[in-house]
Design a protein around this motif. Structure first.
Motif: not given
Length: 594
Positions: A539-545
């Motif tokens: 669930n880190n992906y949206p912030r990483l993107l």
């Protein structure tokens, strides 16, 4: 030098790039065949701005081809499996490097290599290369040592930044930043260093650092991807140790990032992956006091690939969370058909490995290990065949002094890794379930490599800045399970069959044990089935993107299964390769903005 570059430019562009020139694409990264490819004058200007450090590929194994030189070819062949040797070369890689092999029967070209390499010695060299790539549209890659299973440090026709000559290790005792997080010192490590260099410095200062399991692993990709260590179960992941980084971002700016300076980038760089946001120049990490440790080498053997063996493997995995919680950490192999050590022609099924028990007594270690071993070796109800065991227990006054003497892994072959992070739910599955899934994942002649390197130390790590981008899957895991597949050089059909089987059969067998878990991107299949964003980044992906779009809006950095990959597509790859392989390592293709 100018004439030399003209010759090399002509040499590069004479290669056969026809499989990627059929269709003109807008907003694509340039290749040597592109009409807009930078001119000789532009390359010469880059060379001058880096003090003559622009290099063009000269395949290491040309002596094994026309004109053939037997002595030189033998010398290259003797070093091909040596990762230190590859680290000292600007364009080769430890794995999946088959553009020019030390084999006179194979083809040899520079086609799989970068078009040019900047041998970076400091920030200004990195800035010059990054600015050049951003302004011209040439694909950019970064190589430290080339120890990269996913081949992100390779890229045909690219401009590569080689950071191996950015050197230095500096220790600061009683650094208040480190002491605030339980350390006694900080260690500043330049991007070109390998863990063997860092370990030697730490040992000389009576310190322990959280570093790679292989002493020849480089710093950059390891720590940017998260970085597991033999002592992660005690101190947390490598990225959890980071106090500060020096980087050059995609806009060409030199930046110091930490808890208070560019804190969002600081969060992303610690676990969000290499070749994504910036080029690492140095990293400052927490160091701890010397760590006395009990070393526990073990092996458990039975009939090869038998029901007893796979029941043994399942029971062993059921015990891992208990062992980890009690203080065990280390590595293990599950080998369903291994050569017997008694000179017999028969194979055996063996589970072997090495546990570390920091700050434990011999009695405490015996109390931890005896219940499991006594049960396994006393004809448990699921064992139709005899199980034998062996162990060797040693006391070390300093973990790092002993561990640093390990030999580095051999390299120089084609490989694809499947992997999965197993949590307590997975390891608590019924014996028959674990037995079935492990057997599916690792049929002979393959083996499984387990890393008991997570658990409480990773779950409860106190991280500078409060959090970082290490995959949440690590925070719930106990064992990082890897199922490697060695591939035949230059046999595309065999490779396709093997990678397809790994992607559709073997890896899913592990995934089914922990459907909500994921994989460690540094040691996983870049073509993995499913939602790779969730699998690798949780669930880190949206912030990483969102941070990718903020810090690299033009997409200067790109690699397969890295943050922001989906903003681009790979087209016009080689027909003989499966489309999922396009853009992986030395496999070609044109990378175009969607």
């Amino acid at each position: 030098m100018y004439g030399f570059l003209i010759f090399l430019f002509s040499y590069l562009t004479s290669f056969n790039w026809q499989y990627i020139t059929a269709t003109p694409y807008q907003n694509c990264k340039l290749l040597p065949s592109s009409p807009q490819w930078p001119s000789i004058a532009q390359w010469q200007a880059l060379n001058e701005s880096t003090s003559g450090r622009l290099l063009a590929p000269s395949p290491l194994c040309t002596a094994c081809h026309l004109p053939f030189n037997n002595v030189s070819c033998a010398a290259v062949g003797a070093q091909w499996a040596n990762s230190s040797w590859h680290a000292e070369n600007p364009w080769s890689a430890d794995y999946n490097d088959n553009s020019c092999l030390p084999d006179s029967t194979a083809s040899c070209s520079a086609l799989g290599y970068p078009a040019y390499v900047v041998e970076a010695h400091g920030a200004s060299d990195v800035q010059a290369a990054l600015n050049f790539a951003r302004r011209t549209g040439v694909r950019l890659i970064v190589k430290g040592t080339g120890h990269d299973f996913s081949s992100r440090s390779s890229g045909p026709g690219s401009l590569s930044i080689w950071t191996h000559h950015i050197r230095g290790v500096n220790v600061t005792r009683k650094d208040p930043r480190a002491m605030a997080y339980g350390g006694v010192a900080s260690v500043e490590i330049a991007a070109g260093m390998q863990w063997k260099d860092v370990y030697a410095t730490a040992i000389s200062h009576n310190l322990t650092v959280v570093g790679g399991g292989d002493p020849n692993v480089g710093i950059g990709g390891w720590i940017l991807g998260g970085g597991h260590s033999p002592v992660s179960s005690r101190y947390g992941m490598g990225a959890d140790q980071v106090l500060e980084m020096e980087v050059v971002t995609a806009d060409g700016e030199y930046r110091v990032v930490n808890e208070t300076s560019h804190s969002d980038l600081f969060w992303a760089l610690r676990g969000g992956g290499g070749s994504t946001y910036a080029v690492l120049l140095s990293v400052t990490v927490i160091a701890y006091e010397r760590l006395p440790t009990i070393g526990y080498r073990f092996s458990y053997d039975t009939v090869a690939d038998s029901d007893t063996f796979w029941s043994l493997a399942a029971y062993f995995h059921q015990q891992l969370s208990r062992l980890s919680d009690a203080g065990a950490m280390g590595y293990y192999y599950v080998v369903p058909a291994a050569p017997s050590s008694n000179n017999s022609s028969d194979n055996i099924g063996t589970i072997s490995g090495f546990w570390l028990f920091p700050e434990k007594t011999l009695k405490e270690v015996g109390d931890i290990m005896s219940p499991m071993e006594n049960y396994m070796l006393s004809s448990p109800p699921w064992a139709e065949d005899t199980i034998t065991g062996d162990k060797k227990v040693v006391e070390w006054t300093d973990f790092l002094t002993e561990f640093s003497q390990n030999e580095p892994q051999t390299v120089g072959f084609d490989v694809r890794l499947g992997s999965w992070l197993l949590d307590e739910t997975a390891l608590s599955r019924p014996l028959e379930t674990l037995k079935t899934q492990l057997r599916k994942s690792t049929p002979p002649p393959w083996e499984l490599l387990g890393h008991l390197v997570a658990g409480k130390g990773v779950q409860n790590a106190t991280v500078p800045g409060g959090s970082n981008a290490v995959s949440p899957h690590w925070r719930n895991a106990y064992s990082h399970v890897v199922i490697p597949r060695k591939l035949s050089f230059l046999d595309t059909a065999a490779k396709t069959a093997m990678t397809t089987s790994l992607r559709t059969e073997a890896n899913p067998a592990l995934m089914d044990l922990a459907p909500e878990s994921g994989a460690y991107a540094n040691e996983a299949d870049p073509t993995i089935s499913g939602n790779w964003q969730r699998i690798f980044f949780g669930n880190n992906y949206p912030r990483l993107l969102a941070l990718k779009e903020k810090w690299d809006p033009e997409g200067v950095f790109w690699c397969k299964s890295c943050v922001g990959q989906e903003l681009w597509e790979v087209v016009d790859g080689p027909d003989e390769e499966d489309r999922s392989e396009w853009g992986v390592g030395q496999i070609g293709g044109r990378i175009c903005r969607k």
